[in-house]
Design a protein around this motif. Structure first.
Motif, PDB file in Angstrom:
ATOM      1  N   ASN A  83      11.788  -5.350 -19.705  1.00 17.54           N
ATOM      2  CA  ASN A  83      11.044  -4.514 -20.399  1.00 17.54           C
ATOM      3  C   ASN A  83      10.102  -4.599 -21.095  1.00 17.54           C
ATOM      4  O   ASN A  83       8.786  -4.732 -21.655  1.00 17.54           O
ATOM      5  CB  ASN A  83      12.167  -3.314 -20.157  1.00 17.54           C
ATOM      6  CG  ASN A  83      11.629  -3.095 -19.222  1.00 17.54           C
ATOM      7  OD1 ASN A  83      10.948  -2.056 -18.228  1.00 17.54           O
ATOM      8  ND2 ASN A  83      13.188  -1.935 -18.493  1.00 17.54           N
ATOM      9  N   ASN A 129       6.892  -2.520 -22.233  1.00 16.86           N
ATOM     10  CA  ASN A 129       7.966  -1.608 -22.609  1.00 16.86           C
ATOM     11  C   ASN A 129       8.690  -1.064 -23.662  1.00 16.86           C
ATOM     12  O   ASN A 129      10.095  -1.502 -23.289  1.00 16.86           O
ATOM     13  CB  ASN A 129       8.505  -1.648 -20.965  1.00 16.86           C
ATOM     14  CG  ASN A 129       7.510  -1.497 -20.193  1.00 16.86           C
ATOM     15  OD1 ASN A 129       6.693  -1.668 -20.184  1.00 16.86           O
ATOM     16  ND2 ASN A 129       7.554  -1.892 -18.998  1.00 16.86           N
ATOM     17  N   TYR A 184      12.780   3.803 -21.508  1.00 17.55           N
ATOM     18  CA  TYR A 184      13.158   2.342 -21.145  1.00 17.55           C
ATOM     19  C   TYR A 184      14.917   1.922 -20.808  1.00 17.55           C
ATOM     20  O   TYR A 184      15.323   0.753 -20.659  1.00 17.55           O
ATOM     21  CB  TYR A 184      12.463   1.354 -21.463  1.00 17.55           C
ATOM     22  CG  TYR A 184      10.988   1.326 -21.143  1.00 17.55           C
ATOM     23  CD1 TYR A 184      10.236   1.129 -19.773  1.00 17.55           C
ATOM     24  CD2 TYR A 184       9.808   2.259 -21.136  1.00 17.55           C
ATOM     25  CE1 TYR A 184       9.334   1.385 -19.130  1.00 17.55           C
ATOM     26  CE2 TYR A 184       8.556   1.760 -21.426  1.00 17.55           C
ATOM     27  CZ  TYR A 184       8.282   1.633 -20.306  1.00 17.55           C
ATOM     28  OH  TYR A 184       7.665   2.047 -19.281  1.00 17.55           O
ATOM     29  N   LEU A 240      16.154   2.861 -17.881  1.00 19.53           N
ATOM     30  CA  LEU A 240      15.449   1.997 -17.004  1.00 19.53           C
ATOM     31  C   LEU A 240      16.079   0.958 -16.572  1.00 19.53           C
ATOM     32  O   LEU A 240      15.385   0.605 -15.834  1.00 19.53           O
ATOM     33  CB  LEU A 240      14.165   2.441 -17.044  1.00 19.53           C
ATOM     34  CG  LEU A 240      13.297   3.405 -17.049  1.00 19.53           C
ATOM     35  CD1 LEU A 240      11.777   3.710 -16.880  1.00 19.53           C
ATOM     36  CD2 LEU A 240      13.417   4.143 -15.664  1.00 19.53           C
ATOM     37  N   SER A 241      16.286  -0.007 -17.779  1.00 18.82           N
ATOM     38  CA  SER A 241      17.343  -0.793 -17.441  1.00 18.82           C
ATOM     39  C   SER A 241      18.782  -1.227 -17.496  1.00 18.82           C
ATOM     40  O   SER A 241      19.738  -1.701 -17.058  1.00 18.82           O
ATOM     41  CB  SER A 241      17.133  -1.060 -19.220  1.00 18.82           C
ATOM     42  OG  SER A 241      15.988  -1.819 -19.912  1.00 18.82           O
TER      43      SER A 241
END
Ligand code: URP
Ligand code: ZN
Ligand code: ZN
Length: 462
Positions: free
Chosen positions: A198, A203, A208, A211-212
C-alpha cells in the motif's frame, strides 16, 4: 473501616435478579436480604436502581509505550475514568521488552501502577521473546507474582511478535505450571506485506489501515492459535475478536470438544469500518488492531454473546491524543494503534445491549464482569455480589439518559469515538471494596486507592 447498608436496590448477577438490601462490613459483603434490620455507619437508598457487580475490563493498556509514544492514560487517570463509568477492576498487560526479562516488565508495570491506580488492577504477562531464560521465569510469574495469564502477539513483527515455535513452547510450559495463553490474532507477515504494498502505491491515508488488515489475517491467526493450543493442551483466550470468520474457527473447535475463551471489545460491537472512510484524518481516531469490521461482523459478535461463544466484552483501552495520532499523518502505518473506551464500555453495553434488547440483564453482567472474573481467577472475590465477595457494587440508574462527549469524560484523551452518542442508563454510585469511590460524578477516592490483585494458577471455571 465502617459498615454500609445499600437499601431497596435490585441485585443483578450473571444468574439472578432480586430485590434486596446489601450490608457491607469493611471491604466485603456480609449480608444480603429483604428489609435487613441492621444499623450501619452509612446508608444509601438505591430505590429504582440496579446493583451490578463492579465492572471488570480484562484488556487495558495504561501508559503503554507503543509505536514511538505512550498511551495517554496513566494508571491513575485511566482507572479513575473506569470508576466513573462502572469499572472497578482492570487487567492490564505487563509487556516484556524483547531481549529483556519478564521480571523487568513486571517491575516496570508495578512502578507505573502501585500507589497510583485508583481502581483495582491485575496484570497479564505479555511474552514477546520466549527463550530458555524466559522459560525459567514462568513458575515465578505464576506463583510469586500471582499472574496466571500470558499474552502473545501474532503481529507487530520486530517489536512484539513471537513465532509459532515460541508460542507453542510457551503453551507447553503453561500447561506444566498452570497458566492460560491469551493471543492477539493477526498474521503479522501478511499484514506487513500488505502495508508495504500500500505504501509503495502511495496509499497513505487511515483507510489503508483496515485495507491492510482484512478479516482473513485475523481468522487465519485465530485458527492457528486454536490448533496450537489444542495440540499442546493449553487453555486459550483470544483477545479482541472482531469478525465472523474468527468466530467460525472457534465454533469449529468446539466440535472437537475444545474450549476456547473469547473476548470481544465494545468498539467491535458498536462501530464499523465506515469510520476509516470519513473525510480527512478522522479515521485515525479508530486506528486500532485488529481494525473495526463490517456490520455483519457486529451481528455475528452479538450472536456469539448469546450463543455462549463470547465470554467477555473488554475495551483494549489504549488512548492516544490527536497530536499523537498525527505521527501517522502521511503514513497510516505510523498512526499509534489504539483507542479509548474504559469509561464508556459499561454504560454503552447496557444501553446498546440491554435497552435495545440484544442481550439480557444477566448476560450484561456476565459480559461486563463475571466472565472475566471466572476465566482469570478473580471469582468469587470479584465478578459477583455475594456474601464474602469484595463489595464492588455499581448503583446503576436505568432511567437516566446522557450524552457521551470528550468535553465531559474523564479519560485523558482529547476525543471520544462515541462523541454525541445518546446513552440510557448511568452509573450513579461506584463502590469499591466497601468505599464509595464515585457518587453522582464526584470522585471520593484518589491516587493509590487501587489494590494489586494476585491470582491463583489457572483453573477453568467456565
Ligand atoms: O490497536 C491496539 N489494539 N492497540 C493496543 C495493542 C494491542 O494490540 O492490543
Ligand atoms: Zn492486541
Ligand atoms: Zn490490547
Amino acid at each position: 473501616m465502617g459498615s454500609l447498608l445499600i437499601k431497596n436496590g435490585m441485585v443483578v448477577t450473571a444468574t439472578d435478579q432480586y430485590q434486596a438490601d446489601v450490608y457491607i462490613e469493611g471491604e466485603t459483603v456480609s449480608m444480603i436480604g429483604r428489609k435487613l434490620e441492621v444499623s450501619a455507619d452509612k446508608e444509601i437508598d438505591a430505590q429504582g436502581c440496579y446493583l451490578f457487580p463492579g465492572g471488570i475490563d480484562a484488556h487495558t493498556h495504561m501508559e503503554l509505550p507503543f509505536m514511538g509514544t505512550h498511551a495517554s492514560d496513566s494508571f491513575e487517570t485511566g482507572t479513575l475514568a473506569g470508576l466513573h463509568g462502572g469499572t472497578t477492576t482492570i487487567i492490564d498487560f505487563a509487556i516484556q521488552t524483547q531481549g529483556d526479562t519478564l521480571e523487568a516488565a513486571l517491575q516496570d508495570w508495578h512502578k507505573k501502577a502501585d500507589g497510583h491506580a485508583v481502581g483495582d488492577y491485575a496484570f497479564h504477562c505479555a511474552v514477546t521473546d520466549f527463550n530458555p531464560e524466559t522459560r525459567k521465569e514462568i513458575p515465578k510469574v505464576i506463583h510469586e507474582h500471582g499472574i496466571n495469564s500470558f499474552k502473545v502477539f501474532m503481529a507487530y513483527k520486530g517489536a512484539l511478535m513471537v513465532d509459532d515455535r515460541q508460542m507453542f513452547e510457551l503453551m507447553q510450559e503453561l500447561v506444566e505450571h498452570g497458566g492460560i495463553i491469551t493471543t492477539h490474532c493477526e498474521n503479522g507477515d501478511m499484514v506487513d506485506r500488505n502495508i508495504e504494498q500500500n505504501l509503495a502505491a502511495g496509499n497513505t491515508s487511515p483507510k489503508y489501515h483496515v485495507l491492510s488488515r482484512p478479516a482473513i489475517c485475523e481468522a487465519e491467526a485465530a485458527g492457528r492459535a486454536i490448533d496450537l493450543a489444542y495440540q499442546s493442551g493449553c487453555s486459550l483466550y483470544i483477545v479482541h475478536t472482531t469478525c465472523e470468520e474468527s468466530l467460525a474457527r472457534v465454533k469449529n473447535a468446539t466440535m472437537r470438544g475444545q474450549k476456547v475463551h473469547v473476548e470481544t471489545c465494545i468498539q467491535y460491537l458498536l462501530l464499523d469500518e465506515s469510520e476509516y472512510f470519513k473525510e480527512g484524518f478522522e479515521g485515525a481516531k479508530v486506528v486500532m488492531s485488529p481494525p473495526l469490521r463490517k456490520k455483519k461482523d457486529q451481528q455475528a459478535l452479538w450472536d456469539g454473546i448469546n450463543q455462549n461463544l463470547v465470554h467477555h466484552v473488554a475495551t483494549d483501552h489504549c488512548p492516544f491524543c490527536m497530536d499523537q495520532k498525527a505521527m501517522g499523518k502521511d503514513d497510516f502505518s505510523k498512526i499509534p494503534n489504539g483507542a479509548p473506551g474504559i469509561e464508556n464500555r459499561f454504560e454503552l453495553l447496557y444501553s446498546e445491549g440491554v435497552v435495545k434488547n440484544r442481550i439480557s440483564l444477566n448476560k450484561f453482567v456476565e459480559m461486563s464482569s463475571t466472565g472475566a472474573a471466572k476465566i482469570f481467577g478473580l471469582f468469587p472475590r470479584k465478578g459477583t455480589i455475594a456474601v464474602g465477595s469484595d463489595a464492588d457494587i455499581i448503583i446503576f440508574d436505568p432511567q437516566v439518559k446522557h450524552t457521551i462527549s470528550a468535553d465531559t469524560h474523564h479519560m485523558r484523551v482529547d476525543y471520544n469515538p462515541y462523541e454525541g452518542w445518546q446513552v440510557q442508563g448511568k452509573t450513579r454510585t461506584t463502590i469499591l471494596r466497601g468505599t464509595v469511590a464515585i457518587d453522582e460524578g464526584k470522585a471520593l477516592v484518589g491516587e493509590g486507592f487501587g489494590k494489586y490483585l494476585k491470582r491463583p494458577p489457572f483453573k477453568p471455571l467456565i
